[in-house]
Write an enzyme that holds these catalytic residues in place. Structure first.
Site, PDB file in Angstrom:
ATOM      1  N   CYS A 390       0.845  -1.196   0.000  1.00  0.00           N
ATOM      2  CA  CYS A 390       0.000   0.000   0.000  1.00  0.00           C
ATOM      3  C   CYS A 390       0.877   1.242   0.000  1.00  0.00           C
ATOM      4  O   CYS A 390       1.006   1.959   0.999  1.00  0.00           O
ATOM      5  CB  CYS A 390      -0.921  -0.015   1.213  1.00  0.00           C
ATOM      6  N   TYR A 419      21.458  -7.168  -1.089  1.00  0.00           N
ATOM      7  CA  TYR A 419      20.629  -6.098  -0.539  1.00  0.00           C
ATOM      8  C   TYR A 419      19.156  -6.262  -0.899  1.00  0.00           C
ATOM      9  O   TYR A 419      18.440  -5.287  -1.095  1.00  0.00           O
ATOM     10  CB  TYR A 419      21.167  -4.725  -0.986  1.00  0.00           C
TER      11      TYR A 419
END
Length: 469
Positions: A390, A419
């Protein structure tokens, strides 16, 4: 499509085959296409892996990881006449399986927290390494190490790369209290700029890492007087995702000058740590140097710098992270819904995003994708790959050409070994994905998928908030 034509995904595989250095490839070195037109990595059908283990799914190719490690290790043996040690920058991705694989290839470990130190030590113990072997393989980094972390490092007898005055003074106190010696390297800021993202540039003067040049002689004098602190070397690192070789030549000269100065203070220096930073190929336009070329440049630069200053060759330490593990891993997602905005954009959504790969929203990082179950299909549309979180900024890739996709297709983002899992989060209370290790047709789960129970495991509910209180 004519028989002589190749899809974009096929071209990725063909172009990768011409590069023997994993960091110059878009796909893991074992990547092929089977007779179902599916992507295969490590002898495993990627779409079938998603069926078996779910998605999102990190898929780590053992052969690619081992090849990167061996190219670094063997390169220094070839190009550097002195002793050398490659240590893996664990911050790229720290998990027990990666530690075990790299340790078996003779690689040591750069850790930057108590958690990484614990993970590495635990994995090495379980892999059969002795206490002495473990302590010699680990270097602890960090610009704000806690007392707890420093005590753990002292007790584990690993080497500590000291970053600032507070840490140095704390170490002096702790070692005196414990009556226990510690081996340290001093990290300095070399003042070298390179072309990389501001957030991953660590060698310039304006950096939170390391002692500035005007502090170093005071540091040398301080350390000389501390009987429990053995300063055995110097360290510097100039950044990450670097495609240039010249800065490493410059770094060798800076380090050699300070190495000579430290010897003048009577410090028993034997190690020179040049950091890491070699970039990888995330997109077709990226053109990083090979691992071998990087190693050769570093080895020759350090050798020349030492010869010019009449210094014996120190033990040379290098800290690759991204360039060792990134290309070895891909992330597989399941395609969901789409939104078509006429004359503007088409969004194709997947079942992951910024919680399993925060690099695009953090660094504006670019990636390449393939559709694992349509590897020989031509590109047919330009879309934006959207995550499920969201957040409007949860976009994995903007405006990329891919084949027509349907809900349920397997979309794979390439070069996600660095990463990604290490920076993953539980944003929106989404569990972190599973990871599998693939090799010669065998797939082994190395990280379990987080469950809803995992998400609330650390939550506490005070009794006064319960309904029946």
């Amino acid at each position: 499509m004519l028989l002589t034509e190749k899809s974009t995904a096929e071209k990725f595989i063909l172009s990768s085959e011409t590069n023997t250095s994993p960091n110059q490839r878009l796909l893991p070195i074992t990547a092929t296409i089977n007779d179902k037109n599916h992507l295969v990595i490590g002898g495993c059908d990627v779409s079938e892996l998603v069926t078996q283990f779910g998605s999102p799914l990190y898929i780590l190719d053992e052969e690619t990881l081992r090849t990167s490690a061996s190219q670094y290790r063997d390169g220094f043996k070839e190009f550097y006449a002195g002793e050398s040690q490659v240590i893996y920058a664990s911050k790229a991705w720290s998990c027990m399986a990666i530690v075990s694989i790299l340790a078996s290839e003779g690689i040591g470990f750069d850790v930057v927290s108590g958690g990484e130190l614990y993970t590495t030590t635990k994995a090495l113990e379980m892999s059969g390494f002795t206490t002495e072997q473990i302590s010699n393989k680990i270097y602890l980094h960090g610009n704000n190490k806690s007392v707890t972390e420093l005590e753990l490092a002292i007790d584990s007898e690993c080497k500590i790369i000291v970053d600032n005055w507070l840490e140095l003074e704390t170490l002096a106190r702790l070692t005196a209290e414990k009556q226990k010696s510690v081996n340290i390297l001093i990290r300095l800021t070399p003042g070298i700029e390179c072309h990389t993202h501001d957030y991953i540039r660590t060698g310039s003067i304006d950096s939170k890492f390391g002692f500035d040049a005007n502090q170093l002689e005071g540091v040398f004098a301080f350390v000389k007087e501390k009987s429990f602190i053995n300063c055995i070397g110097l360290h510097a690192h100039i950044g990450s995702q670097i495609f240039e070789l010249q800065p490493h030549n410059d770094l060798a000269g800076v380090l050699a000058d300070w190495f000579k100065k430290a010897l003048d203070y009577g410090l028993p220096l034997t190690e020179l740590n040049v950091g890491g930073g070699l970039g990888i190929r995330y997109t077709e336009s990226d053109d990083p140097p090979s691992i071998t070329d990087w190693v050769k440049t570093v080895a020759q630069a350090v050798t020349k710098a030492c010869e010019e200053r009449n210094l014996a060759l120190p033990k040379l330490i290098a800290e690759p992270g991204r360039s060792m593990v990134a290309t070895a891993c891909v992330t597989a997602y399941t395609v969901g819904g789409r939104k078509v905005i006429p004359d503007m954009r088409t969004y194709v959504s997947v079942d992951g995003g910024m919680s399993d790969n925060p690099r695009p929203i953090t660094y504006q990082s670019l990636y390449q994708v393939v559709i694992a179950n349509k590897m020989r299909s031509e590109n047919a549309e330009t879309v934006t790959i959207a995550g499920k979180h969201c957040e409007s900024g949860d976009i994995l890739i903007k405006n990329i050409e891919i084949p027509d996709t349907q809900p349920g297709d397997t979309l794979v983002v390439l070069a996600t070994g660095a990463y990604n899992y290490s920076m993953a989060s539980n944003y929106n209370r989404i569990g972190r994905p599973a990871a599998v290790l693939v090799n010669q047709g065998e797939a082994n789960l190395i990280i379990r998928r987080e469950t809803y129970d995992d998400l609330v495991r650390q939550d506490l509910l005070p009794s006064r908030l319960t309904v029946n209180n």
